[in-house]
Design a protein around this motif. Structure first.
Motif, PDB file in Angstrom:
ATOM      1  N   PRO A   1       5.451  17.817  -5.304  1.00 26.62           N
ATOM      2  CA  PRO A   1       5.096  16.468  -5.760  1.00 26.62           C
ATOM      3  C   PRO A   1       3.587  16.346  -5.901  1.00 26.62           C
ATOM      4  N   SER A   2       3.127  15.570  -6.880  1.00 27.23           N
ATOM      5  CA  SER A   2       1.688  15.352  -7.058  1.00 27.23           C
ATOM      6  C   SER A   2       1.175  14.459  -5.930  1.00 27.23           C
ATOM      7  N   GLY A   3      -0.129  14.410  -5.785  1.00 22.35           N
ATOM      8  CA  GLY A   3      -0.734  13.527  -4.778  1.00 22.35           C
ATOM      9  C   GLY A   3      -0.305  13.922  -3.379  1.00 22.35           C
ATOM     10  N   CYS A   4       0.094  12.935  -2.581  1.00 22.41           N
ATOM     11  CA  CYS A   4       0.623  13.219  -1.252  1.00 22.41           C
ATOM     12  C   CYS A   4       2.020  13.795  -1.417  1.00 22.41           C
ATOM     13  N   ARG A   5       2.241  15.001  -0.884  1.00 21.77           N
ATOM     14  CA  ARG A   5       3.547  15.648  -1.101  1.00 21.77           C
ATOM     15  C   ARG A   5       4.696  14.903  -0.412  1.00 21.77           C
ATOM     16  N   PHE A   6       4.364  13.981   0.496  1.00 22.42           N
ATOM     17  CA  PHE A   6       5.410  13.221   1.191  1.00 22.42           C
ATOM     18  C   PHE A   6       5.809  11.960   0.411  1.00 22.42           C
ATOM     19  N   HIS A   7       5.113  11.663  -0.692  1.00 26.63           N
ATOM     20  CA  HIS A   7       5.321  10.333  -1.298  1.00 26.63           C
ATOM     21  C   HIS A   7       6.770  10.031  -1.718  1.00 26.63           C
ATOM     22  N   PRO A   8       7.551  11.041  -2.203  1.00 22.31           N
ATOM     23  CA  PRO A   8       8.926  10.660  -2.603  1.00 22.31           C
ATOM     24  C   PRO A   8       9.795  10.185  -1.429  1.00 22.31           C
ATOM     25  N   ARG A   9       9.406  10.508  -0.199  1.00 21.69           N
ATOM     26  CA  ARG A   9      10.228  10.126   0.958  1.00 21.69           C
ATOM     27  C   ARG A   9       9.540   9.087   1.832  1.00 21.69           C
ATOM     28  N   CYS A  10       8.338   8.671   1.463  1.00 24.06           N
ATOM     29  CA  CYS A  10       7.559   7.846   2.391  1.00 24.06           C
ATOM     30  C   CYS A  10       7.872   6.361   2.237  1.00 24.06           C
ATOM     31  N   PRO A  11       8.233   5.680   3.337  1.00 25.06           N
ATOM     32  CA  PRO A  11       8.525   4.248   3.260  1.00 25.06           C
ATOM     33  C   PRO A  11       7.278   3.405   2.968  1.00 25.06           C
ATOM     34  N   SER A  12       6.082   3.955   3.166  1.00 27.84           N
ATOM     35  CA  SER A  12       4.849   3.178   2.956  1.00 27.84           C
ATOM     36  C   SER A  12       4.119   3.567   1.682  1.00 27.84           C
ATOM     37  N   ALA A  13       4.764   4.359   0.803  1.00 27.58           N
ATOM     38  CA  ALA A  13       4.045   4.883  -0.368  1.00 27.58           C
ATOM     39  C   ALA A  13       3.521   3.761  -1.267  1.00 27.58           C
ATOM     40  N   LYS A  14       2.287   3.970  -1.787  1.00 29.04           N
ATOM     41  CA  LYS A  14       1.678   3.039  -2.734  1.00 29.04           C
ATOM     42  C   LYS A  14       1.469   3.787  -4.047  1.00 29.04           C
ATOM     43  N   ASP A  15       0.984   3.077  -5.076  1.00 30.49           N
ATOM     44  CA  ASP A  15       0.752   3.715  -6.377  1.00 30.49           C
ATOM     45  C   ASP A  15      -0.120   4.951  -6.288  1.00 30.49           C
ATOM     46  N   VAL A  16      -1.208   4.824  -5.523  1.00 30.33           N
ATOM     47  CA  VAL A  16      -2.188   5.905  -5.468  1.00 30.33           C
ATOM     48  C   VAL A  16      -1.588   7.183  -4.879  1.00 30.33           C
ATOM     49  N   CYS A  17      -0.544   7.032  -4.067  1.00 29.89           N
ATOM     50  CA  CYS A  17      -0.024   8.173  -3.303  1.00 29.89           C
ATOM     51  C   CYS A  17       0.494   9.299  -4.191  1.00 29.89           C
ATOM     52  N   SER A  18       1.067   8.959  -5.348  1.00 30.05           N
ATOM     53  CA  SER A  18       1.600  10.002  -6.226  1.00 30.05           C
ATOM     54  C   SER A  18       0.516  10.548  -7.152  1.00 30.05           C
ATOM     55  N   LYS A  19      -0.652   9.922  -7.121  1.00 31.45           N
ATOM     56  CA  LYS A  19      -1.703  10.321  -8.079  1.00 31.45           C
ATOM     57  C   LYS A  19      -2.810  11.144  -7.438  1.00 31.45           C
TER      58      LYS A  19
ATOM     59  N   MET B   1      -0.240  20.237  15.189  1.00 32.86           N
ATOM     60  CA  MET B   1      -0.489  20.110  13.769  1.00 32.86           C
ATOM     61  C   MET B   1       0.844  19.815  13.106  1.00 32.86           C
ATOM     62  N   VAL B   2       0.893  18.758  12.312  1.00 35.24           N
ATOM     63  CA  VAL B   2       2.132  18.426  11.615  1.00 35.24           C
ATOM     64  C   VAL B   2       1.984  18.858  10.159  1.00 35.24           C
ATOM     65  N   LEU B   3       2.882  19.739   9.724  1.00 33.51           N
ATOM     66  CA  LEU B   3       2.850  20.236   8.345  1.00 33.51           C
ATOM     67  C   LEU B   3       3.998  19.617   7.575  1.00 33.51           C
ATOM     68  N   TYR B   4       3.730  19.238   6.328  1.00 32.20           N
ATOM     69  CA  TYR B   4       4.823  18.801   5.461  1.00 32.20           C
ATOM     70  C   TYR B   4       4.624  19.448   4.095  1.00 32.20           C
ATOM     71  N   ALA B   5       5.607  20.197   3.647  1.00 28.58           N
ATOM     72  CA  ALA B   5       5.567  20.825   2.319  1.00 28.58           C
ATOM     73  C   ALA B   5       4.219  21.505   2.059  1.00 28.58           C
ATOM     74  N   GLY B   6       3.686  22.172   3.065  1.00 30.00           N
ATOM     75  CA  GLY B   6       2.457  22.940   2.895  1.00 30.00           C
ATOM     76  C   GLY B   6       1.176  22.156   3.084  1.00 30.00           C
ATOM     77  N   GLN B   7       1.279  20.833   3.264  1.00 27.80           N
ATOM     78  CA  GLN B   7       0.083  20.026   3.523  1.00 27.80           C
ATOM     79  C   GLN B   7      -0.011  19.677   5.004  1.00 27.80           C
ATOM     80  N   LEU B   8      -1.242  19.772   5.526  1.00 32.15           N
ATOM     81  CA  LEU B   8      -1.482  19.369   6.906  1.00 32.15           C
ATOM     82  C   LEU B   8      -1.551  17.843   6.931  1.00 32.15           C
ATOM     83  N   MET B   9      -0.636  17.185   7.635  1.00 33.86           N
ATOM     84  CA  MET B   9      -0.582  15.737   7.604  1.00 33.86           C
ATOM     85  C   MET B   9      -1.300  15.083   8.779  1.00 33.86           C
TER      86      MET B   9
END
Ligand code: ATP
Ligand code: SF4
Ligand code: MG
Length: 324
Positions: free
Chosen positions: A286-304, A230-238
């Protein structure tokens, strides 16, 4: 049936600065006789998860949502006495500082005898010290302890880190729990001893049929011990699934980053210098996906929008690149 079934678990800590959202919507099983490795950077919620499953969270923690079934019983609806009984017989936990799992004022022999006394009582057998010492010596040999007859007459502070680990594994085996939880048990050990202990745990899992929840920040260590990961990031199961499915074909951008960082992992610091940025403050995640500030593939929806956990092939992934 799974030994542990955790569904939509969210845990928070109340602090003077506000609420720390340590785990959000975590769902997984641990099957009987199998091991699940939980991986993530410092502060990702690994210890919180272990303590939540053992019902050992500190008083400022709150189970916000979700359920935990252990061996068909609902752990979160039990009172403290019932939980203590389960912990005494079904769940054995080695903490992040293994030395703190032992009592400093008693010799190793006394502590192992006490563990056995608890089990004999549970099994309705009368306690026989000679028989108990025989069993202790046998188990200490099983965990490849050198000079066990000298070791049992020592106090915890007279043992090395590797010896303490072996004592803790032996204690776990003497108690015959259904679930063995180990929180970073090997990270303080040198690489050779660490490898020996991991191999030992793997062998013993097979021999004794114990389920293991193994926590580590090191995905290379996880890959040795875990049937699943199980991979956890900032409290979310990824990402969650069988080890081979995830190690050879990681879907989630964070799992990919963890795997890419392996050769450059600085073991001494337990840091992952490859991944830019740092783990977010969970007082204000962070809102949305908690990994979005560091993610190389982040899209608009990811922070929402928080991505749902979706099934992709044989694994589960929480990422907007998949599903829908
Ligand atoms: P590490 O690898 O450093 O052990 P971890 O993955 O085990 O980290 P946790 O200890 O579960 O992470 O912490 C998750 C979050 O909860 C962190 O932000 C941490 O600061 C916070 N936290 C942990 N324990 C408490 C507590 N008792 N009170 C308040 N916040 C806490
Ligand atoms: Fe990256 Fe978006 Fe997937 Fe999160 S949801 S891992 S930010 S692509
Ligand atoms: Mg921890």
């Amino acid at each position: 049936m799974a030994l542990i079934e955790v569904r939509n678990l969210s845990v928070a800590y109340k602090t003077p600065l506000g609420i720390v959202h340590a785990l959000e919507d975590v769902t997984f099983n641990v099957n009987r006789g199998e091991s699940l490795a939980v991986v993530g950077e410092s502060g990702s919620g690994k210890s919180t998860l272990a303590l939540a499953v053992a019902r050992l969270l500190p008083p400022n923690a709150v189970y916000v949502n979700g359920s935990i079934m252990f061996d068909g019983l609902n752990l979160l609806s039990m009172d403290n006495d019932e939980v203590r009984k389960i912990r005494g017989t079904g769940i054995f936990m080695v903490f992040q500082e293994p030395a703190t799992s032992l009592n400093p004022v008693f010799k190793i022999k006394e502590q192992l005898l006490e563990a056995l006394r608890v089990r004999y009582e549970r099994e309705g057998n009368s306690f026989d010290e000679h028989k108990a010492i025989d069993e202790i010596m046998r188990v200490l040999r099983d965990v490849r302890m050198t000079d066990p007859e000298l070791i049992i007459d020592r106090y915890p502070h007279q043992l090395s880190g590797g010896q303490i680990q072996r004592v803790m594994i032996a204690m776990g085996l003497l108690m015959r729990p259904k679930l063995y939880i180990a929180d970073e048990p090997t990270s303080a050990l040198d690489v050779t001893v660490q490898a020996q202990i991991l191999k030992l745990l793997r062998d013993l899992k097979r021999e004794y049929g114990i389920s293991i929840l193994f926590i580590t920040h090191d995905i290379a260590v996880a890959s040795i011990i875990g049937d699943s990961i199980m991979v956890l990031y900032a409290g979310q199961l990824m990402e969650l699934g069988a080890m081979k499915d995830i190690i050879y074909e990681p879907r989630h951008p964070y799992t990919q980053a963890l795997l890419n960082s392996i050769p450059r992992v600085s073991k001494a610091e337990g840091k992952l210098p490859m991944i830019g940025g740092s783990v977010p403050n969970l007082l204000n995640p962070p809102s949305g996906c908690r990994f979005h500030p560091r993610c190389p593939s982040a899209k608009d929806v990811c922070s929402k929008v928080v991505p749902s956990l979706v099934r992709v092939g044989n694994v589960y992934v929480r990422c907007h690149l998949y599903g829908q």
